[in-house]
Write an enzyme that holds these catalytic residues in place. Structure first.
Site, PDB file in Angstrom:
ATOM      1  CB  CYS A  83     -18.282 -48.725  25.350  1.00 64.88           C
ATOM      2  SG  CYS A  83     -18.476 -49.802  26.764  1.00 64.88           S
ATOM      3  CG  HIS A 333     -16.316 -45.069  29.496  1.00 62.67           C
ATOM      4  ND1 HIS A 333     -16.858 -44.722  28.267  1.00 62.67           N
ATOM      5  CD2 HIS A 333     -16.114 -46.418  29.449  1.00 62.67           C
ATOM      6  CE1 HIS A 333     -16.979 -45.812  27.524  1.00 62.67           C
ATOM      7  NE2 HIS A 333     -16.545 -46.853  28.221  1.00 62.67           N
TER       8      HIS A 333
HETATM    9  N1  COA Z   1     -10.511 -43.539  38.660  1.00 66.66           N
HETATM   10  C1  COA Z   1     -10.212 -42.725  39.711  1.00 66.66           C
HETATM   11  N2  COA Z   1     -10.914 -42.696  40.853  1.00 66.66           N
HETATM   12  C2  COA Z   1     -11.980 -43.486  40.923  1.00 66.66           C
HETATM   13  C3  COA Z   1     -12.370 -44.345  39.886  1.00 66.66           C
HETATM   14  C4  COA Z   1     -11.574 -44.348  38.720  1.00 66.66           C
HETATM   15  N3  COA Z   1     -11.877 -45.142  37.695  1.00 66.66           N
HETATM   16  N4  COA Z   1     -13.483 -45.026  40.243  1.00 66.66           N
HETATM   17  C5  COA Z   1     -13.804 -44.603  41.482  1.00 66.66           C
HETATM   18  N5  COA Z   1     -12.905 -43.688  41.907  1.00 66.66           N
HETATM   19  C6  COA Z   1     -12.833 -43.026  43.206  1.00 66.66           C
HETATM   20  C7  COA Z   1     -14.178 -42.474  43.645  1.00 66.66           C
HETATM   21  O1  COA Z   1     -14.308 -41.120  43.278  1.00 66.66           O
HETATM   22  C8  COA Z   1     -14.100 -42.630  45.139  1.00 66.66           C
HETATM   23  O2  COA Z   1     -13.291 -41.599  45.668  1.00 66.66           O
HETATM   24  P1  COA Z   1     -13.622 -40.926  47.090  1.00 66.66           P
HETATM   25  O3  COA Z   1     -13.512 -42.037  48.084  1.00 66.66           O
HETATM   26  O4  COA Z   1     -12.586 -39.860  47.237  1.00 66.66           O
HETATM   27  O5  COA Z   1     -15.027 -40.402  46.970  1.00 66.66           O
HETATM   28  C9  COA Z   1     -13.318 -43.910  45.335  1.00 66.66           C
HETATM   29  O6  COA Z   1     -12.525 -44.059  44.128  1.00 66.66           O
HETATM   30  C10 COA Z   1     -14.189 -45.148  45.497  1.00 66.66           C
HETATM   31  O7  COA Z   1     -15.223 -45.076  44.532  1.00 66.66           O
HETATM   32  P2  COA Z   1     -16.240 -46.251  44.296  1.00 66.66           P
HETATM   33  O8  COA Z   1     -17.332 -45.720  43.419  1.00 66.66           O
HETATM   34  O9  COA Z   1     -16.646 -46.864  45.607  1.00 66.66           O
HETATM   35  O10 COA Z   1     -15.362 -47.281  43.470  1.00 66.66           O
HETATM   36  P3  COA Z   1     -15.741 -48.759  43.128  1.00 66.66           P
HETATM   37  O11 COA Z   1     -14.722 -49.626  43.783  1.00 66.66           O
HETATM   38  O12 COA Z   1     -17.186 -49.045  43.362  1.00 66.66           O
HETATM   39  O13 COA Z   1     -15.531 -48.768  41.547  1.00 66.66           O
HETATM   40  C11 COA Z   1     -14.262 -49.442  39.661  1.00 66.66           C
HETATM   41  C12 COA Z   1     -14.245 -48.667  40.974  1.00 66.66           C
HETATM   42  C13 COA Z   1     -12.900 -49.293  39.009  1.00 66.66           C
HETATM   43  C14 COA Z   1     -14.537 -50.926  39.932  1.00 66.66           C
HETATM   44  C15 COA Z   1     -15.382 -48.842  38.730  1.00 66.66           C
HETATM   45  O14 COA Z   1     -15.096 -47.491  38.481  1.00 66.66           O
HETATM   46  C16 COA Z   1     -15.483 -49.598  37.446  1.00 66.66           C
HETATM   47  O15 COA Z   1     -16.129 -50.626  37.350  1.00 66.66           O
HETATM   48  N6  COA Z   1     -14.844 -49.080  36.365  1.00 66.66           N
HETATM   49  C17 COA Z   1     -14.877 -49.720  35.054  1.00 66.66           C
HETATM   50  C18 COA Z   1     -16.077 -49.286  34.279  1.00 66.66           C
HETATM   51  C19 COA Z   1     -16.227 -50.119  33.018  1.00 66.66           C
HETATM   52  O16 COA Z   1     -16.021 -51.310  33.009  1.00 66.66           O
HETATM   53  N7  COA Z   1     -16.622 -49.467  31.939  1.00 66.66           N
HETATM   54  C20 COA Z   1     -16.803 -50.128  30.667  1.00 66.66           C
HETATM   55  C21 COA Z   1     -15.489 -50.298  30.009  1.00 66.66           C
HETATM   56  S1  COA Z   1     -15.519 -51.395  28.663  1.00 66.66           S
END
Ligand code: COA
Length: 385
Positions: A83, A333
């Site tokens: 990242c 991100h």
């Molecule tokens: N913040 C706010 N809203 C979020 C979000 C976030 N981080 N991630 C997803 N959403 C919203 C989506 O827009 C969607 O909204 P909608 O239903 O109105 O369309 C809903 O939440 C579900 O989205 P979805 O893509 O199915 O979520 P998910 O459960 O598959 O993924 C996380 C959510 C948090 C697990 C994923 O964003 C993730 O893995 N984040 C971390 C990324 C990471 O690790 N990066 C590297 C860092 S070192």
């Protein structure tokens, strides 16, 4: 070393960009940057990208992107530090110009993460952790940062409300950023009741999965002065550090030693202390990360990150604004692009072109971009001259 200035910045609207390809978004950001710079001179190109292979089945971006930018034959490099790949791209472009190898170096950060399923994206991201000792056993990035959060709560009494306030603040800032993936405000209550991802972290504690790119054009201060398109912004300090990739190999997981060292190195090079800095763009991949980062940079004492955030110290109108762009939480991100976009925001603040989210008296800014759970870190210090 020659003094280095930033003369062009560009980024596209981030989010789920289904209608565009990896090369489209990289080229779009680069063209916006050249337009902003008012010159199309490029002697070398550096691309920050974490995993085009796993996210898009596409490697060899140092050939692909210059080709589609119409810059076939240009010396081009792709750099990777998870990242922190974007921050590393800026540092590499800086070295091109500072050393005299290039007069004009273009840094592009790009990642297109939504072309695969959430599970596949989690697997790809886990390649930035220790595959043998962490990822293989099922731990994900939300899981690793949840362990840091839990340890921080136990050691310092950091509360769920303090973590949530990071998201509330960054979404507020991001609501004024037209490039942000999630440009809306959230309440403390919404963060605290959002879906549990990895205890104690909830959905609104996490940065999202994002498609996006950003680009920055660097040249010598001498060249920048001749162009006179924008207020002069220089890179006065850079710090790079690495640490163990696995959390289990660290003495104290609540302290991000890699951030402390990169920060100290950048400040020393710029001949500054943290008290001289007016604002920072930091790597809030999870709410706990922003708290641990502001402690490691010395913006607050260890253990004070949570209380200081809740008290408004890091708010847009606070003593030390952090993440005026909305941060990774609200802006998004796209991992390889994040470090470059932090520079875009910082330059925009220093030029005083950030509109409603403009920080008063922004003269010296700091960016902090981190790989994985703190295995690598790049810090930059930018100043108006
Ligand atoms: N913040 C706010 N809203 C979020 C979000 C976030 N981080 N991630 C997803 N959403 C919203 C989506 O827009 C969607 O909204 P909608 O239903 O109105 O369309 C809903 O939440 C579900 O989205 P979805 O893509 O199915 O979520 P998910 O459960 O598959 O993924 C996380 C959510 C948090 C697990 C994923 O964003 C993730 O893995 N984040 C971390 C990324 C990471 O690790 N990066 C590297 C860092 S070192």
């Amino acid at each position: 070393m020659r003094e280095v200035a930033i003369i062009g910045i560009g980024m596209n609207k981030w989010g789920e960009l289904w209608e565009k390809s990896l090369r489209d978004i990289a080229v779009e950001a680069a063209l916006l940057c050249l337009d902003d710079a008012g010159t199309d001179k490029i002697d070398s190109i550096v691309i920050g990208n974490m995993s085009g292979g796993l996210f898009n089945g596409q490697e060899h971006l140092a050939s692909l992107i210059p080709d589609y930018l119409g810059r076939r034959y240009t010396p081009s490099t792709r750099v990777e530090s998870a990242c922190a790949s974007g921050g590393l791209a800026i540092r590499t472009a800086f070295l091109e110009v500072a050393s005299g190898m290039s007069d004009y170096a273009l840094a592009i950060g790009v990642e297109k993460m939504n072309d695969i399923s959430g599970g596949e994206a989690t697997y790809a991201l886990a390649s930035a952790a220790d595959r043998d000792y962490e990822a293989f056993h099922g731990v994900t990035f939300p899981g690793l940062y949840a362990m840091i959060a839990r340890a921080h709560m136990q050691k310092y009494g950091t509360t769920r409300e303090q973590l949530a306030q990071v998201a509330v603040k960054n979404h507020y800032n991001g609501s004024m950023n037209p490039h942000a993936q999630f440009p809306y405000q959230v309440t403390l209550e919404q963060v605290l009741t959002s879906t549990l991802v990895a205890d104690p972290l909830r959905l609104l504690d996490c940065s999202p999965i994002t498609d996006g790119a950003a680009a920055v054009l660097l040249t010598t201060v001498e060249n920048a002065k001749k162009l006179k398109n924008h207020p002069l912004v220089v890179i006065s300090g850079i710090g790079l550090a690495s640490d163990t990739i696995a959390l289990s190999h660290r003495e104290d997981i609540t302290k991000l030693k890699v951030v402390e060292l990169a920060g100290q190195r950048a400040l020393k090079m710029a001949n500054k202390t943290i008290k001289d800095i007016n604002f920072a763009e930091v790597h809030d991949c999870f709410t706990i990360a922003e708290i641990a980062v502001i402690e490691a940079l010395g913006i607050v004492e260890h253990g004070q990150g949570g209380p200081a955030t809740l008290a408004g110290k890091t708010a847009l109108n606070g003593d030390f604004p952090v993440n005026p762009s909305g941060g990774l939480k609200s802006k998004g991100h796209p991992v390889g692009a994040t470090g470059v976009a932090q520079i875009v925001e910082t330059v925009s603040q220093l030029r005083r072109t950030s509109g409603k989210r403009q920080i008063k008296n922004a003269k010296i800014g700091l960016t902090q971009n981190m790989g994985g759970s703190g295995g690598s870190c790049v810090v930059h210090i930018l100043e108006t001259k």
